[in-house]
Design a protein around this motif. Structure first.
Motif, PDB file in Angstrom:
ATOM      1  N   ASP A  14      -9.393  -9.755 -31.998  1.00 42.23           N
ATOM      2  CA  ASP A  14      -8.051  -9.251 -32.310  1.00 42.23           C
ATOM      3  C   ASP A  14      -7.218  -9.067 -31.054  1.00 42.23           C
ATOM      4  N   ASP A  15      -7.778  -9.398 -29.901  1.00 38.84           N
ATOM      5  CA  ASP A  15      -7.092  -9.193 -28.620  1.00 38.84           C
ATOM      6  C   ASP A  15      -6.840 -10.548 -27.952  1.00 38.84           C
ATOM      7  N   PRO A  16      -5.582 -11.003 -27.927  1.00 40.07           N
ATOM      8  CA  PRO A  16      -5.282 -12.299 -27.318  1.00 40.07           C
ATOM      9  C   PRO A  16      -5.729 -12.406 -25.863  1.00 40.07           C
ATOM     10  N   ALA A  17      -5.628 -11.330 -25.098  1.00 36.05           N
ATOM     11  CA  ALA A  17      -6.032 -11.379 -23.687  1.00 36.05           C
ATOM     12  C   ALA A  17      -7.538 -11.635 -23.561  1.00 36.05           C
ATOM     13  N   VAL A  18      -8.324 -11.057 -24.445  1.00 37.78           N
ATOM     14  CA  VAL A  18      -9.772 -11.289 -24.438  1.00 37.78           C
ATOM     15  C   VAL A  18     -10.065 -12.747 -24.786  1.00 37.78           C
ATOM     16  N   ASP A  19      -9.349 -13.284 -25.772  1.00 37.46           N
ATOM     17  CA  ASP A  19      -9.558 -14.684 -26.161  1.00 37.46           C
ATOM     18  C   ASP A  19      -9.236 -15.631 -25.016  1.00 37.46           C
ATOM     19  N   VAL A  20      -8.163 -15.359 -24.291  1.00 35.11           N
ATOM     20  CA  VAL A  20      -7.792 -16.203 -23.150  1.00 35.11           C
ATOM     21  C   VAL A  20      -8.842 -16.081 -22.049  1.00 35.11           C
ATOM     22  N   ALA A  21      -9.304 -14.870 -21.773  1.00 28.14           N
ATOM     23  CA  ALA A  21     -10.332 -14.673 -20.743  1.00 28.14           C
ATOM     24  C   ALA A  21     -11.609 -15.428 -21.099  1.00 28.14           C
ATOM     25  N   ARG A  22     -11.997 -15.381 -22.346  1.00 29.22           N
ATOM     26  CA  ARG A  22     -13.206 -16.089 -22.771  1.00 29.22           C
ATOM     27  C   ARG A  22     -13.027 -17.604 -22.674  1.00 29.22           C
TER      28      ARG A  22
ATOM     29  N   TYR B  49      -2.862 -10.777 -15.165  1.00 30.70           N
ATOM     30  CA  TYR B  49      -2.007 -10.170 -14.144  1.00 30.70           C
ATOM     31  C   TYR B  49      -0.546 -10.041 -14.563  1.00 30.70           C
ATOM     32  N   GLY B  50      -0.145 -10.784 -15.565  1.00 34.55           N
ATOM     33  CA  GLY B  50       1.257 -10.798 -15.976  1.00 34.55           C
ATOM     34  C   GLY B  50       1.519  -9.848 -17.129  1.00 34.55           C
ATOM     35  N   GLY B  51       2.487 -10.211 -17.913  1.00 39.15           N
ATOM     36  CA  GLY B  51       2.901  -9.358 -19.020  1.00 39.15           C
ATOM     37  C   GLY B  51       2.078  -9.508 -20.274  1.00 39.15           C
ATOM     38  N   GLY B  52       0.976 -10.226 -20.208  1.00 42.69           N
ATOM     39  CA  GLY B  52       0.124 -10.411 -21.378  1.00 42.69           C
ATOM     40  C   GLY B  52       0.426 -11.723 -22.076  1.00 42.69           C
ATOM     41  N   VAL B  53      -0.295 -11.985 -23.129  1.00 46.52           N
ATOM     42  CA  VAL B  53      -0.135 -13.219 -23.893  1.00 46.52           C
ATOM     43  C   VAL B  53      -0.034 -12.889 -25.373  1.00 46.52           C
TER      44      VAL B  53
ATOM     45  N   THR C  19      -4.457 -18.833 -28.988  1.00 44.95           N
ATOM     46  CA  THR C  19      -4.900 -19.986 -29.770  1.00 44.95           C
ATOM     47  C   THR C  19      -4.831 -21.251 -28.930  1.00 44.95           C
ATOM     48  N   GLU C  20      -3.752 -21.402 -28.168  1.00 43.45           N
ATOM     49  CA  GLU C  20      -3.613 -22.555 -27.279  1.00 43.45           C
ATOM     50  C   GLU C  20      -4.738 -22.584 -26.252  1.00 43.45           C
TER      51      GLU C  20
END
Length: 99
Positions: free
Chosen positions: A14-22, A72-76, A82-83
């Protein structure tokens, strides 16, 4: 075995930042398996440019950009997460089969 499984399939959260990190972790694991691990002190952008291959692969560069924004930025947003997952999926699918 667990890392190999996570390389092939990334469950969403449910956390886009976690998905991007993974998704970025998957890129790092791909590079590690290919003998090109991320170097100490190397930025995400430098790493992606180095491992992206001849070109370098725009997918790796875009994934690094999303990783930097998430960390580091304003989040995703969810769409960017998804991208990122789709980019990692494509990189995994296109990797040379050495196993």
């Amino acid at each position: 075995l667990y890392r190999e499984l996570r390389l092939r399939y990334q469950p969403r959260t449910d956390d886009p930042a976690v998905d991007v990190a993974r998704a970025f972790d998957r890129l790092e694991f791909l590079a590690e398996k290919a003998g090109a691990p991320r170097r100490p002190g190397e930025t995400a952008r430098e790493f992606a440019a180095r491992v992206g291959g001849d070109g370098p692969d725009e997918r790796a560069r875009r994934l690094a950009t999303l990783h930097e924004r998430a960390r580091y930025g304003g989040g995703v947003a969810a769409e960017e997460a998804t991208e990122a997952v789709e980019l990692a999926d494509g990189l995994v699918a296109d990797r040379p089969r050495i196993d």
